[in-house]
Design a protein around this motif. Structure first.
Motif, PDB file in Angstrom:
ATOM      1  N   GLN A 280       0.800  -1.623  -0.222  1.00 45.61           N
ATOM      2  CA  GLN A 280       0.206  -0.277  -0.283  1.00 45.61           C
ATOM      3  C   GLN A 280       0.587   1.154  -0.124  1.00 45.61           C
ATOM      4  OE1 GLN A 280      -3.403  -0.144   0.118  1.00 45.61           O
ATOM      5  NE2 GLN A 280      -2.910  -2.775  -0.325  1.00 45.61           N
ATOM      6  N   PHE A 281       2.004   1.467   0.614  1.00 40.27           N
ATOM      7  CA  PHE A 281       3.098   1.950   0.312  1.00 40.27           C
ATOM      8  C   PHE A 281       4.297   1.407  -0.323  1.00 40.27           C
ATOM      9  CE2 PHE A 281      -0.049   3.528   4.268  1.00 40.27           C
ATOM     10  CZ  PHE A 281      -0.160   4.427   3.730  1.00 40.27           C
ATOM     11  N   ALA A 282       5.193   2.674  -0.976  1.00 39.98           N
ATOM     12  CA  ALA A 282       6.120   2.125  -0.694  1.00 39.98           C
ATOM     13  C   ALA A 282       7.297   2.656   0.049  1.00 39.98           C
ATOM     14  CB  ALA A 282       6.677   2.937  -2.583  1.00 39.98           C
ATOM     15  N   PRO A 283       8.418   2.140   0.415  1.00 38.58           N
ATOM     16  CA  PRO A 283       8.944   2.996   1.500  1.00 38.58           C
ATOM     17  C   PRO A 283       9.281   3.889   1.586  1.00 38.58           C
ATOM     18  CG  PRO A 283      10.038   0.486   0.935  1.00 38.58           C
ATOM     19  CD  PRO A 283       8.725   0.954  -0.089  1.00 38.58           C
ATOM     20  N   SER A 284       9.622   4.642   0.325  1.00 37.28           N
ATOM     21  CA  SER A 284       9.565   6.321  -0.158  1.00 37.28           C
ATOM     22  C   SER A 284       8.543   7.036   0.573  1.00 37.28           C
ATOM     23  CB  SER A 284      10.331   6.808  -1.708  1.00 37.28           C
ATOM     24  OG  SER A 284       8.892   5.912  -2.659  1.00 37.28           O
ATOM     25  N   ASP A 285       7.025   6.411   0.160  1.00 42.16           N
ATOM     26  CA  ASP A 285       6.628   7.158   0.706  1.00 42.16           C
ATOM     27  C   ASP A 285       5.237   6.922   1.759  1.00 42.16           C
ATOM     28  OD1 ASP A 285       6.114   8.267  -1.902  1.00 42.16           O
ATOM     29  OD2 ASP A 285       5.395   6.317  -2.715  1.00 42.16           O
ATOM     30  N   PHE A 286       6.182   5.992   3.135  1.00 41.03           N
ATOM     31  CA  PHE A 286       5.466   5.878   3.469  1.00 41.03           C
ATOM     32  C   PHE A 286       6.062   6.876   4.667  1.00 41.03           C
ATOM     33  CE2 PHE A 286       6.886   2.985   7.800  1.00 41.03           C
ATOM     34  CZ  PHE A 286       5.339   2.487   7.939  1.00 41.03           C
ATOM     35  N   PRO A 287       4.574   7.616   5.144  1.00 44.70           N
ATOM     36  CA  PRO A 287       4.381   8.746   5.588  1.00 44.70           C
ATOM     37  C   PRO A 287       4.723   8.508   7.136  1.00 44.70           C
ATOM     38  CG  PRO A 287       2.448   8.510   5.063  1.00 44.70           C
ATOM     39  CD  PRO A 287       3.110   7.221   4.487  1.00 44.70           C
ATOM     40  N   ASP A 288       5.273   9.545   8.195  1.00 45.23           N
ATOM     41  CA  ASP A 288       4.933   9.579   9.443  1.00 45.23           C
ATOM     42  C   ASP A 288       3.693  10.302   9.777  1.00 45.23           C
ATOM     43  OD1 ASP A 288       6.098   9.630  11.958  1.00 45.23           O
ATOM     44  OD2 ASP A 288       6.783  11.460  11.825  1.00 45.23           O
ATOM     45  N   ILE A 289       3.420   9.487  10.980  1.00 47.59           N
ATOM     46  CA  ILE A 289       2.329  10.565  11.463  1.00 47.59           C
ATOM     47  C   ILE A 289       2.587  10.450  13.232  1.00 47.59           C
ATOM     48  CG2 ILE A 289       1.022   8.981  10.096  1.00 47.59           C
ATOM     49  CD1 ILE A 289       0.007   7.046  12.261  1.00 47.59           C
ATOM     50  N   ARG A 290       1.464  11.797  13.411  1.00 44.93           N
ATOM     51  CA  ARG A 290       1.699  11.837  14.912  1.00 44.93           C
ATOM     52  C   ARG A 290       0.614  11.817  15.745  1.00 44.93           C
ATOM     53  NH1 ARG A 290       6.632  10.012  17.295  1.00 44.93           N
ATOM     54  NH2 ARG A 290       7.984  10.442  15.953  1.00 44.93           N
ATOM     55  N   PRO A 291      -0.363  10.571  15.873  1.00 40.98           N
ATOM     56  CA  PRO A 291      -2.318  11.040  16.128  1.00 40.98           C
ATOM     57  C   PRO A 291      -1.756  11.622  17.712  1.00 40.98           C
ATOM     58  CG  PRO A 291      -1.046   8.406  16.320  1.00 40.98           C
ATOM     59  CD  PRO A 291       0.022   9.782  15.327  1.00 40.98           C
ATOM     60  N   VAL A 292      -2.343  12.248  17.806  1.00 40.58           N
ATOM     61  CA  VAL A 292      -2.769  13.125  19.054  1.00 40.58           C
ATOM     62  C   VAL A 292      -3.869  12.247  20.043  1.00 40.58           C
ATOM     63  CG1 VAL A 292      -3.938  14.649  20.182  1.00 40.58           C
ATOM     64  CG2 VAL A 292      -2.598  14.829  17.860  1.00 40.58           C
ATOM     65  N   HIS A 293      -3.052  12.027  21.054  1.00 36.75           N
ATOM     66  CA  HIS A 293      -4.400  11.479  22.514  1.00 36.75           C
ATOM     67  C   HIS A 293      -3.994  12.364  23.826  1.00 36.75           C
ATOM     68  CE1 HIS A 293      -0.046  10.073  24.527  1.00 36.75           C
ATOM     69  NE2 HIS A 293       0.558  10.174  23.343  1.00 36.75           N
ATOM     70  N   VAL A 294      -4.763  11.834  25.161  1.00 40.22           N
ATOM     71  CA  VAL A 294      -5.212  12.848  25.545  1.00 40.22           C
ATOM     72  C   VAL A 294      -3.810  12.574  27.081  1.00 40.22           C
ATOM     73  CG1 VAL A 294      -6.019  12.945  27.985  1.00 40.22           C
ATOM     74  CG2 VAL A 294      -7.307  12.294  25.447  1.00 40.22           C
ATOM     75  N   GLU A 295      -3.200  13.139  27.512  1.00 44.90           N
ATOM     76  CA  GLU A 295      -2.130  13.302  28.265  1.00 44.90           C
ATOM     77  C   GLU A 295      -2.868  13.738  29.447  1.00 44.90           C
ATOM     78  OE1 GLU A 295       2.157  13.657  26.398  1.00 44.90           O
ATOM     79  OE2 GLU A 295       1.002  13.298  25.060  1.00 44.90           O
ATOM     80  N   THR A 296      -2.757  12.902  30.738  1.00 46.15           N
ATOM     81  CA  THR A 296      -2.354  13.482  31.746  1.00 46.15           C
ATOM     82  C   THR A 296      -1.118  14.457  32.921  1.00 46.15           C
ATOM     83  OG1 THR A 296      -3.565  11.686  32.707  1.00 46.15           O
ATOM     84  CG2 THR A 296      -5.207  12.968  31.804  1.00 46.15           C
TER      85      THR A 296
END
Length: 572
Positions: A280-296
């Motif tokens: 689904q992703f070529a290694p060169s098109d493997f985007p970084d993601i930074r999903p936001v989660h709750v931090e207390t």
């Protein structure tokens, strides 16, 4: 004065951490703990914001026998094995829930740790997070990477698309059906236990993986455990920062082989041709993601800098070479005067039973032939740690119950240690204290050398160890237990094969075995309390181990008495 042995056992980053969390654990604890119970506690469940969430259907109340993951059991029941499974929505719901879902909630004014999942956890902090990557759609769930939210029994979509080639290559997996990834979110335990949390996280990751193997096999899924993988690739794929949270184990999921004899070799883990990748992703098109989660929690991770340093030292760039399981084998002692106690007595055949029926009922005479099997969901519902104050019933435990809990403990595990499933890289000893049909004393759990058995070891005075366990862990009256199980690992062999990663790999191996014992003990009407509150040197002396061998798990096994704790099951 430092000894030559001590210098050898502190010769690398991994071995120094072994030493610090075992030989020097009292000094480690003297550095202080964090406080729990306040507004700065981490959330007990990781919760993402602003991402698609899918509520899963009600998990099946019965999924199959608890023993299908064991080769010896499958060989004895070739006609009853589950059909090859498909990871659709209902199977996904059952896999995630029975692996790591919330099974019961403790209520009342004294419910300090109220949320109980399917595996034991120190103070119910549950630092493991589960991610599943579907190789293809499952109903309305698109192919992609999801995080499991056990409190809502839902999954959050983190990344859409099938398993990328970069992940397949980096983890050494085929991902025919998908992947299950267990991570460790250190903060959830380290805010309290500081550097010692690394041991607890690795133990719980192993128990969670062990439970996934049990659950997947009951659902007709084959899972192969990968301890060694490219950390940077897997963490990037899941959106993990690799510091606060990092992947600990990757399970490669596929339909279980047909029970037909022609496929028996494949079932036992023989290499098979790789499926064509669904990129689904070529290694060169493997985007970084930074999903936001709750931090207390705002506690600085500098409070557990030793944990972080070890984990960074344990990073790999890909799968490693196969290991030799014999490097982890203990010398075999001659049996004592009481000889050998076989563990292969009568047990239920393949099948399943409702909770409380037949051989599943606590207080019954053990699991008798024809009891209808051992339904995994009933065993997981029954599994507990004996309550906050575990005072076992002083009546002797029937040896048949103890045998049921132990007979499959050291069955081979499909993993990246070898091409075919190999025995866990740990050894097990059992201190029998009160069991009808077995003399009190120390036994070695023998497996792989013939039918599983307890081999009595001669000339062992175990009374001081029982007293030490009662003193070190006053919440458990070990003297009243039926048995104590010690799981040991060779830290020098682990460091030689895995480097700094050996610490977590061997704890995970022991965790797989501990979960097997806990679940099958519950099926036999017993509780198993996992404790790290012991003097490792005294246990090592009792068993007769050299300094390279470390007792990494202790399980106190006995029959639970009624208590005032109110822990209703979750009813769907």
């Amino acid at each position: 004065m430092r000894s030559a042995t001590g210098d050898r056992l502190r010769g690398s980053a991994g071995l120094r951490f072994w030493w610090r969390t075992f030989e020097e654990v009292q000094e480690l604890f003297a550095e202080g703990h964090g406080e729990e119970g306040g507004p700065d506690d981490p959330l007990p469940v990781k919760t993402y914001r602003g991402l698609p969430r899918y509520v899963l259907p009600e998990p099946a109340r019965r999924i199959g026998d608890a023993r299908w993951s064991f080769a010896a059991f499958r060989a004895a029941h070739p006609q009853g094995a589950p059909a090859p499974g498909v990871l659709d929505r209902h199977a996904l719901s059952a896999l995630l829930y029975w692996t790591y879902g919330v099974g019961r909630i403790e209520l009342g004014p004294h419910a300090v740790w109220p949320y109980h999942r399917m595996v034991a956890s120190a103070r119910c902090f549950h630092p493991v997070e589960l991610y599943v990557w579907l190789a293809r759609p499952a109903g309305e769930l698109p192919a992609g990477c999801y995080h499991y939210h056990p409190a809502h029994h839902a999954v959050t979509l983190l990344r859409e698309g099938g398993v990328p080639d970069a992940v397949r290559i980096g983890a050494g997996v085929r991902a025919e059906t998908g992947l299950l990834v267990a991570s460790a979110w250190f903060r959830k335990t380290a805010f309290r236990y500081r550097d010692y949390a690394y041991r607890l996280c690795a133990q719980e990751a192993g128990m969670t993986v062990g439970n996934a193997l049990l659950t997947g096999a009951a659902l007709g899924l084959r899972a192969r455990v990968h301890h060694r993988f490219d950390d940077a690739v897997v963490n990037r794929a899941l959106g993990l920062d690799g510091r606060e949270e990092t992947a600990f184990a990757v399970l490669d999921l596929a339909p279980a082989p047909s029970p037909a004899p022609a496929l028996a070799l494949a079932e036992e883990g023989a290499p098979v041709a790789a499926a064509a990748p669904q990129q689904q992703f070529a290694p060169s098109d493997f985007p970084d993601i930074r999903p936001v989660h709750v931090e207390t929690s705002r506690t600085s991770d500098g409070a557990w800098s030793g944990l972080t340093a070890l984990d960074l030292a344990a990073r790999l760039a890909g799968p490693g070479a196969p290991v030799d399981p014999d490097d982890f084998r203990l010398p075999v002692e001659a049996p004592g005067p009481d000889g050998v106690l076989g563990l292969t007595g009568p047990e239920p055949g393949a099948g399943g039973v409702e909770p409380g029926a037949g051989g599943m009922e606590p207080g019954a005479g053990g699991m008798e032939p024809g009891a209808g099997g051992v339904e995994l969901t009933a065993a997981l519902r029954a599994r507990d740690s004996g309550g906050r104050m575990f005072l076992p019933d002083a009546r002797p435990v029937a040896f048949a119950r103890l045998a049921s809990a132990l007979r499959y403990a050291l069955e081979p595990v499909p993993s990246d240690h070898a091409e075919v499933p190999c025995r866990p890289l740990v050894a097990a000893h059992v201190l029998v204290l009160g069991a009808d049909g077995a003399s009190p004393g120390l036994y070695r759990l023998a497996a792989g050398e013939g039918p599983p058995a307890l081999v009595r070891l001669p000339a062992r005075d175990w009374r001081a160890v029982v007293g030490m366990l009662c003193d070190r862990t006053p919440a458990v009256n070990t003297a009243k237990a039926g048995a104590v199980v010690f799981l040991t690992a060779d830290r020098l062999a682990g460091d030689r094969w895995f480097g700094a990663r050996g610490y977590r790999v061997l704890h995970q191996e022991a965790g797989i075995v501990a979960q097997r014992v806990s679940v099958l003990a519950a099926a036999a009407g017993l509780s198993a309390r996992i404790t790290n509150g012991y003097h490792d040197g005294m246990v090592r002396d009792l068993i007769g181990l050299d300094a390279a061998q470390v007792p990494v798990f202790t399980l106190i096994v006995g029959r639970r008495r009624p208590t005032a704790q109110y822990e209703p099951e979750l009813i769907w």
